[in-house]
Design a protein around this motif. Structure first.
Motif, short mmCIF file in Angstrom:
data_model
loop_
_atom_site.label_atom_id
_atom_site.label_comp_id
_atom_site.label_asym_id
_atom_site.label_seq_id
_atom_site.Cartn_x
_atom_site.Cartn_y
_atom_site.Cartn_z
N UNK A 91 -7.48 11.32 3.07
CA UNK A 91 -7.69 12.23 4.19
C UNK A 91 -6.55 11.98 5.17
N UNK A 92 -5.92 13.01 5.70
CA UNK A 92 -4.75 12.77 6.57
C UNK A 92 -5.14 12.26 7.94
N UNK A 93 -4.28 11.42 8.51
CA UNK A 93 -4.40 11.06 9.92
C UNK A 93 -4.09 12.29 10.76
N UNK A 94 -4.74 12.44 11.91
CA UNK A 94 -4.38 13.51 12.84
C UNK A 94 -3.11 13.12 13.61
N UNK A 95 -2.94 11.82 13.79
CA UNK A 95 -1.73 11.29 14.41
C UNK A 95 -1.44 9.94 13.77
#
Length: 644
Positions: A378-382
């Protein structure tokens, strides 16, 4: 007082025995923990005690006046009502009394207060009001808010329909409603599932003060230590009773096992000596009688069974194939969440070789999300995560999504390691308590505990040097939790794990990371150290919120001045009351003298004098009445001044 008795209860499946000859007694205010391996029959026994199922043998006898509530494992509240309305239903008897009081109040406004009907209605109202007050009628709504807050439901949830909530939230609400209903016997099957650490701590405190009796099945050792005062162990189809909490039970069990083993060995020595004497002397004419006597002694002897000790546990190791570098994982200025919703930021982590890091925080804050973001699911938002040199990651998913439900246990591991011989795969599975035909079971038909052991077996075979574990103790019974703990303690790699099991955290973690909306905070110690630091912070915050010395001094001066003025006013009231009482005493004397003169014989025919005495007496009575009114007014003002 005994509320419930379990007498010689059994559950049979044809010729197979799940348990038999079960005895249990639940008294008022009992705090009972029921422990045993997965599959021993704990949940089945709870259902029999609760009356959900009937025993195959024996009986459960409950006090007819005692109320009983049972919460099955992972049972959610099913309702179309809002959260708050459903909780109000826990107080239906009190709310009926409240409605009756409102009706009576309206009726009293319509009846003449001087009539007997009004007097009778008022007496009935007083009785109902007393009953209402005794049942916490004036505080039940505060109690609802307190319990909902304890289960992490704030006011924003009150008007939300229960049908729209998650499964975990429905489970917490089911438990909340039972606590509010306050049954005499509360039976809970794994109540700590789906609760975060803050909620667990609140529930422990609440149950410690619970007015009824508790019967609890739980794999949370920390929770059992805090709540229960006696333990029943269900093992090998039988039950044993121990006094004390879980830790005391372990000590008592070990002592009992040692004592039984000593008695068994002593008897075995005695049997060996008797048998040897009989064998050597039975054929001799001179010693035949003595040998026959020893043989009869052997025949009459009630032989002890060898103490069996603990049931078989899994046995495994996490081994490292290739060591990592010193830097294992670094997370820099990260934010986690979904789309535009940030759950936590900023997150900065620096995990080094051989660290054992526990990730804690409330449910929904993103602990599992952080683990998935680190391994790029799942990608980091930042921000970002960077692994060090030679780091190989082994990931344990609490939902066992890594397992294929269509495969058998053997296929699941063999497909992951196709070059290994079947015998070696079976040996590994055997150490995780899967042997013989068990390995041919489809994973989709396994229990939660069995799936957990398959996932751990698969993880152990990969020989990774960095383990990321999301709730690894979920579904494991206490014995297998301890096996996992020991394996991780002996592990030569690095561990980053999420867990709500405080006992487990205490044994494994060398560092605790607390995740919140404000990001990640690092505490360099175990769970007890983390708790200690949080307590210190809370005490410091409370100290900082106290008024400054200057404010205290200023308020003190102001309070002192106000106190002086208050005392002065009180003294004025007291002097005035004393003056009035003196005047009343003088007037009473004068009034009595007038009355005495009016009845004296020499004045009976002196009408002018009697008229003067009568007028004087009336004037005195008028003064007395005026002074009494003033006395009552000043006394009321004095009372008000003293209570301010």
């Amino acid at each position: 007082m005994i509320l419930l008795q379990v007498n010689q209860v059994a559950r049979l499946f044809g010729a197979d025995i799940l348990f038999q000859h079960i005895q249990m007694e639940i008294s008022s205010h009992a705090r009972i923990g029921l422990v045993g391996r997965n599959g021993a029959g704990k949940s089945t026994l709870l259902k029999i005690i609760a009356g959900v199922e009937q025993p195959d043998e024996g009986a459960v006898i409950k006090n007819k006046q005692a109320t009983l509530s049972y919460l099955a494992q992972d049972t959610g509240l099913i309702s179309e009502k809002t959260v708050y309305d459903e909780m109000l239903d826990a107080f239906l008897p009190i709310r009926k009394l409240e409605a009756k009081m409102r009706e009576m109040e309206l009726k009293m406004g319509e009846i003449d207060p001087t009539t007997p009907a009004y007097t009778q209605l008022l007496a009935e109202y007083d009785r109902i009001q007393h009953e209402f007050s005794e049942q916490n009628g004036y505080g039940y709504e505060n109690e609802i808010r307190s319990v909902l807050h304890g289960f992490q439901f704030d006011a924003s949830f009150y008007d939300q329909a229960i049908s729209t909530l998650s499964g975990g939230q429905k489970t917490r609400l089911a438990l909340a409603k039972m606590l509010l209903q306050k049954p005499d016997i509360l039976i809970l099957d794994e109540p700590t599932n789906h609760l975060d650490i803050a909620t667990l701590s609140w529930l422990e405190t609440y149950l410690q003060g619970y007015s009824g009796a508790l019967l609890i099945v739980s794999h949370d050792r920390y929770f059992l230590d805090k709540v229960v005062t006696e333990v029943y162990e269900l093992s090998r189809h039988k039950m044993r009773h121990y006094k004390g909490n879980y830790s005391r039970y372990l000590d008592e069990k070990a002592t009992q096992l040692a004592s039984e083993m000593k008695a068994f060995e002593k008897q075995q020595d005695e049997i060996a000596k008797l048998e040897d004497f009989v064998a050597r002397n039975l054929v001799r004419a001179s010693t035949t009688k003595r040998a026959q006597s020893r043989r009869k002694q052997l025949e009459k002897m009630e032989r002890l069974d060898r103490p069996q000790g603990d049931e078989k546990s899994a046995h495994f190791l996490f081994e490292v194939e290739k060591p990592s570098g010193n830097i294992v994982l670094q997370v820099t200025d990260a934010a986690i969440g979904y789309e535009d919703t940030i759950l936590s930021e900023p997150i900065n982590l620096d995990i080094r070789k051989h660290d054992a890091v526990a990730l804690v925080g409330p449910n929904g804050i993103g602990k599992s999300t952080l683990l998935k973001s680190i391994i790029h699911r799942q990608p980091f938002l930042k921000g970002q995560a960077t692994f060090g040199a030679n780091v190989s990651v082994g990931y344990y998913d609490q939902g066992q999504a890594e397992l294929s439900t269509r495969k058998t246990i053997l296929q699941e591991l063999w497909d992951a390691h196709p070059t290994l011989p079947e015998g070696q795969i079976r040996t590994v599975l055997g150490s995780f308590l899967f042997s013989g035909e068990d390995v041919e079971k489809p994973i989709g038909l396994l229990s939660g505990g069995e799936k957990a052991r398959v996932a751990l077996a698969k993880l152990a075979m990969d020989h990774d040097n960095f383990l990321m574990l999301d709730e690894p103790t979920n579904h494991l019974d206490i014995d297998n939790k301890e096996v996992l703990e020991n394996a991780l303690i002996d592990y030569d790699g690095t561990i980053f794990f999420v867990s709500h099991d405080r006992y487990f955290i205490n044994r494994i973690a060398s560092t605790v990371v607390e995740l919140s909306e404000e990001g990640a905070r690092v505490f360099l110690g175990d769970y007890d150290y983390y708790l200690e630091k949080k307590q210190e912070e809370a005490e410091l915050q409370a100290l900082l919120e106290q008024p400054s010395i200057e404010t205290v001094v200023s308020e003190g001066k102001q309070n002192f001045q106000q106190s002086k003025e208050k005392q002065k006013k009180i003294r004025q009231f007291q002097r005035k009351i004393e003056e009035i009482e003196t005047q009343l005493a003088t007037l009473e004397t004068e009034h009595q003298m007038c009355q005495d003169k009016m009845v004296q014989p020499e004045h009976l025919n002196n009408h002018v004098f009697l008229q003067e005495l009568t007028q004087t007496s009336e004037e005195i009575e008028t003064q007395q009445l005026s002074l009494m009114e003033e006395w009552e007014r000043i006394s009321l003002e004095l009372e008000q001044e003293e209570t301010v």
